[in-house]
Write an enzyme that holds these catalytic residues in place. Structure first.
Site, mmCIF file in Angstrom:
data_model
loop_
_atom_site.group_PDB
_atom_site.id
_atom_site.type_symbol
_atom_site.label_atom_id
_atom_site.label_comp_id
_atom_site.label_asym_id
_atom_site.label_seq_id
_atom_site.Cartn_x
_atom_site.Cartn_y
_atom_site.Cartn_z
ATOM 1 C CG HIS A 1 -11.022 -24.204 -48.717
ATOM 2 N ND1 HIS A 1 -11.445 -24.895 -49.833
ATOM 3 C CD2 HIS A 1 -10.762 -22.935 -49.127
ATOM 4 C CE1 HIS A 1 -11.437 -24.082 -50.881
ATOM 5 N NE2 HIS A 1 -11.036 -22.892 -50.466
ATOM 6 C CG ASP B 1 -10.226 -16.340 -46.196
ATOM 7 O OD1 ASP B 1 -9.796 -15.643 -47.127
ATOM 8 O OD2 ASP B 1 -11.058 -17.245 -46.364
#
Length: 378
Positions: A283, A324
């Site tokens: 990320h 996720d």
């Protein structure tokens, strides 16, 4: 394409700055860094981040170019008191989101993000599970939009009451229940997986808000027009369904399925070769790993294949797993419905969208950027 890393000397050469400036950009999340495997006392820096900042600091770009870059993971574009990502941690109005997720429910977090009542937000029972929960949420919100009052020019306390009602509408679609239970229990019981209630609570809190992500920005743009709060949430919900946002978990399921056949390392290699990116890992705002993912994964026992994928991903990509990945692992671990990661994400993020919508209305500003025309001359 695999992420490329460079040492401090090369990074400083590209940036043309002092070491202190490099370290400051790392601490602000503008440049991703990780320990050098060859020497733990040194760090490596993500080359794309360094090049992006070097270009920005060139000092001769026009304002239009700066503005265009700002909306692509660039510098902050608007003030907010709702959340902050700093020091690779996520804060909700100054409180660490991971710490909040240890004890609080989504309703409690709503009160924090909305500056609402200290005892949390009460969501009444309601709704009937009639098939696709996401479709039901879209329909329920759309039915409200033209009858709800515009948000502009209304008292903040009144808007908070309406926000709770909009959240109740979304909850009736995504977590229908005949009993007035906490939202995480409504989800778990509705899925006939009561044992999933506690990790679902953790997931809801951690996914409630994340600064100006794409769906939140869409919700703020809609709110800036003065539209009803339900319209702002509808905008956010639409953006959430994209494969690069709320549906990124689907790529994790694909990765897990392939890994079950050919192994974790080969599955990652294959997807990296074909797609150029493995969305289950990394990320941009968390160079050392997504703290939400770490906290969520610690709340349940993931199947061995997910642990193998997590280890292989960090080894091959140099990137830890993200939220996720954690949502997909949660759903698989408890055999939840196929769309449960998106349902959890949507219910949680509704709280954040409403917080941003109310803040945007209070600011009184219309979000209306200019376009830089790049087509043929007239």
């Amino acid at each position: 394409m695999q992420t490329l890393w460079i040492n401090a000397e090369d990074a400083l050469l590209l940036l043309g700055t002092k070491p202190q400036t490099l370290y400051a950009n790392v601490s602000r999340g503008r440049i991703r860094a990780k320990p050098d495997p060859a020497d733990s006392r040194r760090s490596l820096y993500q080359v794309d981040d360094v090049k992006r900042l070097a270009k920005r600091h060139a000092g001769r770009r026009q304002a239009a170019a700066v503005a265009a870059d700002a909306v692509r993971w660039g510098d902050p574009v608007m003030p907010t008191a709702i959340s902050a990502i700093t020091g690779q941690r996520l804060f909700y109005r100054g409180r660490d989101a991971v710490e909040l997720a240890r004890e609080l429910a989504l309703e409690d977090v709503a009160a924090i993000l909305w500056n609402g009542p200290p005892n949390g937000i009460s969501i009444p029972a309601g709704g009937v599970d009639s098939g696709s929960r996401m479709s039901a949420a879209f329909a329920a919100l759309a039915a409200r939009v033209m009858s709800d009052l515009p948000a502009l020019g209304r008292n903040p306390a009144v808007l908070q009451t309406e926000a709770a009602d909009v959240l109740a509408t979304v909850a009736s679609a995504l977590a229908p229940s005949a009993e007035a239970l906490p939202l995480h229990e409504r989800l778990a019981r509705g899925w006939q997986r009561p044992e999933a209630a506690e990790p679902t609570r953790t997931a809801l809190v951690l996914a409630a808000e994340h600064e100006l992500n794409v769906s939140t920005f869409g919700a703020r743009v809609t709110a800036s027009s003065g539209a009803a709060l339900s319209a702002a949430v509808l905008s956010g919900l639409a953006a959430l369904t994209g494969p690069r946002h709320g549906c990124a978990w689907m790529s994790v399921i694909t990765l897990k399925t392939v890994a079950g056949t050919i192994g974790a390392r080969e599955a990652i290699r294959g997807i990296l070769s074909s797609d150029g990116v493995v969305r289950a890992f990394g990320h941009r705002l968390y160079p050392d790993g997504d703290p939400r993912a770490k906290a969520l994964m610690a709340s349940f026992e993931a199947p061995p294949i997910y642990r193998e994928l997590a280890a292989a991903g960090e080894e091959l990509l140099g990137e830890p797993l993200n939220i996720d990945f954690a949502l997909a692992a949660l759903a698989d671990s408890f055999r939840l419905p196929e769309d449960s990661p998106l349902v959890i994400f949507a219910l949680a993020r509704t709280v954040g969208w409403l917080a941003h919508a109310m803040e945007q209305v209070e600011s009184g500003e219309l979000i209306r950027p200019r376009a830089h025309y790049a087509g043929p001359a007239g």
